[in-house]
Design a protein around this motif. Structure first.
Motif, PDB file in Angstrom:
ATOM      1  N   UNK A  49       0.828  -1.213   0.000  1.00 27.04           N
ATOM      2  CA  UNK A  49       0.000   0.000   0.000  1.00 27.04           C
ATOM      3  C   UNK A  49       0.861   1.261   0.000  1.00 27.04           C
ATOM      4  N   UNK A  50       0.302   2.331  -0.544  1.00 24.38           N
ATOM      5  CA  UNK A  50       0.933   3.640  -0.405  1.00 24.38           C
ATOM      6  C   UNK A  50       0.618   4.202   0.966  1.00 24.38           C
ATOM      7  N   UNK A  51       1.333   5.244   1.345  1.00 26.57           N
ATOM      8  CA  UNK A  51       1.056   5.863   2.643  1.00 26.57           C
ATOM      9  C   UNK A  51      -0.317   6.534   2.628  1.00 26.57           C
ATOM     10  N   UNK A  52      -0.685   7.138   1.487  1.00 21.29           N
ATOM     11  CA  UNK A  52      -2.003   7.780   1.404  1.00 21.29           C
ATOM     12  C   UNK A  52      -3.120   6.769   1.599  1.00 21.29           C
ATOM     13  N   UNK A  53      -3.030   5.644   0.916  1.00 19.74           N
ATOM     14  CA  UNK A  53      -4.074   4.612   1.023  1.00 19.74           C
ATOM     15  C   UNK A  53      -4.176   4.042   2.421  1.00 19.74           C
ATOM     16  N   UNK A  54      -3.021   3.826   3.058  1.00 19.80           N
ATOM     17  CA  UNK A  54      -3.076   3.239   4.402  1.00 19.80           C
ATOM     18  C   UNK A  54      -3.706   4.214   5.394  1.00 19.80           C
ATOM     19  N   UNK A  55      -3.428   5.511   5.197  1.00 20.17           N
ATOM     20  CA  UNK A  55      -4.003   6.475   6.143  1.00 20.17           C
ATOM     21  C   UNK A  55      -5.526   6.526   6.055  1.00 20.17           C
ATOM     22  N   UNK A  56      -6.083   6.099   4.925  1.00 22.13           N
ATOM     23  CA  UNK A  56      -7.550   6.093   4.804  1.00 22.13           C
ATOM     24  C   UNK A  56      -8.195   4.926   5.550  1.00 22.13           C
ATOM     25  N   UNK A  57      -7.403   3.931   5.951  1.00 24.33           N
ATOM     26  CA  UNK A  57      -8.019   2.760   6.603  1.00 24.33           C
ATOM     27  C   UNK A  57      -7.161   2.241   7.749  1.00 24.33           C
ATOM     28  N   UNK A  58      -6.298   3.133   8.289  1.00 27.51           N
ATOM     29  CA  UNK A  58      -5.307   2.675   9.268  1.00 27.51           C
ATOM     30  C   UNK A  58      -5.941   2.011  10.487  1.00 27.51           C
ATOM     31  N   UNK A  59      -7.156   2.431  10.840  1.00 23.50           N
ATOM     32  CA  UNK A  59      -7.818   1.833  12.001  1.00 23.50           C
ATOM     33  C   UNK A  59      -7.988   0.331  11.869  1.00 23.50           C
ATOM     34  N   UNK A  60      -8.016  -0.151  10.633  1.00 21.26           N
ATOM     35  CA  UNK A  60      -8.198  -1.600  10.439  1.00 21.26           C
ATOM     36  C   UNK A  60      -6.954  -2.387  10.850  1.00 21.26           C
ATOM     37  N   UNK A  61      -5.836  -1.685  11.108  1.00 25.99           N
ATOM     38  CA  UNK A  61      -4.691  -2.397  11.688  1.00 25.99           C
ATOM     39  C   UNK A  61      -5.098  -2.980  13.041  1.00 25.99           C
ATOM     40  N   UNK A  62      -5.936  -2.255  13.767  1.00 20.56           N
ATOM     41  CA  UNK A  62      -6.410  -2.773  15.058  1.00 20.56           C
ATOM     42  C   UNK A  62      -7.296  -4.001  14.845  1.00 20.56           C
ATOM     43  N   UNK A  63      -8.105  -3.983  13.772  1.00 21.08           N
ATOM     44  CA  UNK A  63      -8.934  -5.150  13.450  1.00 21.08           C
ATOM     45  C   UNK A  63      -8.031  -6.353  13.152  1.00 21.08           C
ATOM     46  N   UNK A  64      -6.982  -6.114  12.359  1.00 16.08           N
ATOM     47  CA  UNK A  64      -6.062  -7.208  12.005  1.00 16.08           C
ATOM     48  C   UNK A  64      -5.379  -7.759  13.253  1.00 16.08           C
ATOM     49  N   UNK A  65      -5.001  -6.854  14.164  1.00 18.08           N
ATOM     50  CA  UNK A  65      -4.334  -7.306  15.396  1.00 18.08           C
ATOM     51  C   UNK A  65      -5.292  -8.145  16.235  1.00 18.08           C
ATOM     52  N   UNK A  66      -6.512  -7.670  16.381  1.00 18.27           N
ATOM     53  CA  UNK A  66      -7.507  -8.417  17.173  1.00 18.27           C
ATOM     54  C   UNK A  66      -7.757  -9.805  16.602  1.00 18.27           C
ATOM     55  N   UNK A  67      -7.794  -9.865  15.264  1.00 17.89           N
ATOM     56  CA  UNK A  67      -8.098 -11.142  14.616  1.00 17.89           C
ATOM     57  C   UNK A  67      -6.860 -12.031  14.504  1.00 17.89           C
ATOM     58  N   UNK A  68      -5.681 -11.498  14.808  1.00 19.11           N
ATOM     59  CA  UNK A  68      -4.434 -12.279  14.733  1.00 19.11           C
ATOM     60  C   UNK A  68      -4.082 -12.670  13.309  1.00 19.11           C
ATOM     61  N   UNK A  69      -4.382 -11.790  12.347  1.00 15.92           N
ATOM     62  CA  UNK A  69      -4.149 -12.141  10.937  1.00 15.92           C
ATOM     63  C   UNK A  69      -2.662 -12.331  10.659  1.00 15.92           C
ATOM     64  N   UNK A  70      -2.354 -13.324   9.831  1.00 12.13           N
ATOM     65  CA  UNK A  70      -0.966 -13.568   9.417  1.00 12.13           C
ATOM     66  C   UNK A  70      -0.682 -12.663   8.221  1.00 12.13           C
ATOM     67  N   UNK A  71      -0.354 -11.434   8.514  1.00 10.51           N
ATOM     68  CA  UNK A  71      -0.409 -10.398   7.493  1.00 10.51           C
ATOM     69  C   UNK A  71       0.756  -9.427   7.646  1.00 10.51           C
ATOM     70  N   UNK A  72       1.409  -9.107   6.533  1.00 10.60           N
ATOM     71  CA  UNK A  72       2.470  -8.100   6.541  1.00 10.60           C
ATOM     72  C   UNK A  72       2.043  -6.949   5.634  1.00 10.60           C
ATOM     73  N   UNK A  73       1.900  -5.782   6.209  1.00 14.53           N
ATOM     74  CA  UNK A  73       1.560  -4.592   5.419  1.00 14.53           C
ATOM     75  C   UNK A  73       2.875  -3.925   5.032  1.00 14.53           C
ATOM     76  N   UNK A  74       3.092  -3.757   3.734  1.00 15.79           N
ATOM     77  CA  UNK A  74       4.317  -3.104   3.256  1.00 15.79           C
ATOM     78  C   UNK A  74       3.925  -1.721   2.745  1.00 15.79           C
ATOM     79  N   UNK A  75       4.423  -0.696   3.422  1.00 18.68           N
ATOM     80  CA  UNK A  75       4.040   0.677   3.065  1.00 18.68           C
ATOM     81  C   UNK A  75       5.111   1.319   2.202  1.00 18.68           C
ATOM     82  N   UNK A  76       4.713   1.770   1.020  1.00 16.38           N
ATOM     83  CA  UNK A  76       5.604   2.559   0.150  1.00 16.38           C
ATOM     84  C   UNK A  76       5.464   3.995   0.639  1.00 16.38           C
ATOM     85  N   UNK A  77       6.329   4.356   1.584  1.00 19.25           N
ATOM     86  CA  UNK A  77       6.151   5.632   2.276  1.00 19.25           C
ATOM     87  C   UNK A  77       6.976   6.720   1.585  1.00 19.25           C
TER      88      UNK A  77
END
Ligand SMILES: Cc1ncc(C[n+]2csc(CCOP(=O)(O)OP(=O)(O)O)c2C)c(N)n1
Length: 536
Positions: free
Chosen positions: A425-453
């Motif tokens: 994801x770009x930094x702009x795109x992630x900032x539009x949905x950053x709260x879902x990082x908390x959703x991913x943490x709660x759900x324990x998703x096996x997920x790596x977000x790579x930010x093109x910052x």
């Protein structure tokens, strides 16, 4: 006779369609009845941070497991906040039931949080229904079938207490989906298609999103092998064929132009024009359009159009090309051309291209699934990531919305919890949905977000420079520390500023449990040339 509430009957319809979870942000009215009834039927409510992300999570899970996605919102602001996710389901062809509260008939005096919710949904949905009376229950199966019938898309169900709370006689098990079958292939058109192909020695295929289905993918692979021809894949079809026939992405750009201009017949295989760029069609070769469903508007006038099951069409047509004039070298050259153009731009140590290559190296043989956001970074991901099957790479192409990659990755992780997911994801795109990082943490998703910052809306910056405007309105004046943001939301966080740290940090992020964010400071300079090289 046994009785059930309207909510329980609605939930039984969802269960009969394989729904295991539903997503959203509840309100204090019918949402609570539905969460309770669903839990008793073994359907879990996944609380998200935003409604539009919930729509994407729901639609992605349904696209991957063949069920129906379900989004639940409260009335007014809840539904309004979901509209981008509903638009995504409409334009990216995702089966989605949108449930929102309405007001009771006897609350006609209320203005608070009230607007015409049917009118808001109207341009986006394939059907809608107000469930304010048990009598409406009989019409729910047809509504859900509409969402799941090709082209799949969203439908809207407005619920009230007078619908979900009364008890009704138990009418027995809910029916499963009755999805509309494709029309039988027209035999006259088949004759015309065979004649067109018999005259061709250099056919080229462009395959699109309808190929995201095992049978359709198998049909495409047979045609490519039989015709020994280049296959260009739209972004949503990535992975549908492998070397030596996979020629690269079809983006209506410069990269694929030479090979398509050399073709003497172009076969569209499950291509839906919602994926096409807004530029006129530039090829003179006759077009055979094979599609599961007709579309409203198209970019070209096909010489022959066959509407029906793609796999069946492939069986009918695989022997129609009598001999392919494409050489192995030409096929390899078509593929190499797009690869070469994707590497245009040079730039500093950490380039967008090097991030994708490092992520591939770090993920090794883990066969990670990938999601990609909208923005300049997607060019490198789509050109350089190797996909083996359809749905290995998930992208929003019809709506091409930002803030897709993270919620899509969460949805994918819920369907395949053991399969790692990488969200680019770009930094702009992630900032539009950053709260879902908390959703991913709660759900324990096996997920790596790579930010093109790059502290920029780089894709728009490139266009601004192309149009010779002075730089304004596209750069952020401060750089966000997404590693710190990640930790605040309960994810692991890493920051990369030097090329040498890319692979080790990415590998460390991918090894650990639960979600991680790798915040990569990247130089956006290569995008100028890369975009010109790929799109022209
Ligand atoms: C919701 C939404 N808003 C605006 C756009 C228009 N748009 C397309 S790409 C882009 C820039 C994205 O910036 P970023 O996420 O930082 O990615 P980058 O281009 O820098 O790689 C914008 C604003 C969009 N596609 N979706």
């Amino acid at each position: 006779m046994a009785e059930r509430t309207g909510a329980e009957v609605l939930v039984s319809h969802l269960a009969a369609r394989g729904v295991k979870r539903f997503f959203g942000v509840p309100g204090g009215d019918c949402s609570l009845d539905l969460i309770d009834a669903a839990a008793r039927a073994g359907i879990r409510f996944v609380l998200t941070r935003t409604e539009d992300s919930a729509a994407i999570m729901a639609g992605i899970t349904a696209g991957l497991d063949g069920s129906l996605g379900v989004l639940m919102t409260t009335r007014g602001p809840g539904l309004a906040n979901a509209t981008n996710g509903v638009a995504w389901a409409a334009l990216d062809r995702a089966p989605l039931l949108v449930i929102s509260d309405g007001y009771e008939n006897e609350q006609a005096y209320v203005s608070h949080q009230r607007f015409d919710q049917f009118a808001l949904m109207a341009p986006l949905v394939k059907g809608s229904l107000r469930f304010d009376d048990p009598a409406a229950l009989a019409r729910i199966p047809a509504l859900l079938d509409a969402a799941q019938s090709a082209p799949s898309g969203p439908v809207y169900l407005e619920v009230t207490g007078n619908g979900v709370r009364p008890r009704v006689a138990d009418a027995g098990p809910a029916p499963g989906p009755k999805v509309a079958k494709p029309p039988a292939l027209d035999s006259n058109k088949l004759v015309e298609a065979r004649a067109m192909l018999a005259a061709a020695t250099r056919p080229a295929i462009i395959a699109g999103l309808q190929v995201r289905d095992a049978r359709a993918q198998a049909g495409l692979r047979r045609l490519a092998a039989q015709w020994r021809c280049p296959v260009f894949l739209t972004y949503m079809a990535k992975g549908a064929v492998a070397d030596p026939y996979a020629a690269g992405s079809y983006i209506g750009g410069a990269g694929e132009e030479a090979a398509l201009k050399a073709a003497d017949a172009i076969i569209m295989y499950g291509a839906d024009p919602i994926e096409f760029p807004p530029q006129p069609w530039k090829y003179a070769a006759p077009v055979l359009d094979l599609t599961r469903y007709p579309v409203d508007r198209h970019y070209f006038e096909p010489k022959v159009s066959l509407v029906g099951d793609l796999a069946a069409a492939a069986v009918e047509l695989e022997t129609a090309v009598e001999g392919s004039a494409w050489s192995k070298d030409e096929l390899a050259a078509a593929r190499a051309e797009i690869h070469r153009r994707a590497h245009a731009g040079g730039g500093a140590a950490v380039t967008p291209q090097s991030i994708v290559e490092a992520a591939a190296a770090a993920s090794g043989s883990s066969s990670a699934r990938v999601t990609v956001d909208a923005g300049a970074h997607m060019l490198s991901v789509l050109a350089l990531w190797q996909a083996r099957e359809v749905n290995d790479v998930l992208i929003s192409r019809g709506l091409a919305t930002m803030a897709f990659a993270l919620p899509a990755a969460i949805g994918a992780s819920l369907v395949d919890p053991d399969r790692p997911v990488i969200a680019f994801t770009g930094d702009g795109g992630l900032m539009m949905c950053a709260g879902e990082l908390a959703t991913a943490a709660e759900l324990g998703c096996r997920l790596t977000v790579v930010v093109f910052n790059d502290s920029s809306l780089a894709m728009i910056g490139v266009k601004q420079r192309q149009r010779k405007f002075p730089a304004a309105g596209v750069d952020y004046s401060q750089s966000t520390d997404f590693a710190a943001v990640a930790k605040g939301f309960g994810c692991r966080g890493y920051r990369v500023e030097k090329g040498g740290d890319l692979v080790p940090k990415l590998a460390e992020a991918m090894r650990g449990a639960g979600p991680a964010v790798v915040d990569v400071v990247v130089d956006p300079a290569p995008y100028n040339e890369q975009l010109r090289a790929l799109r022209g």
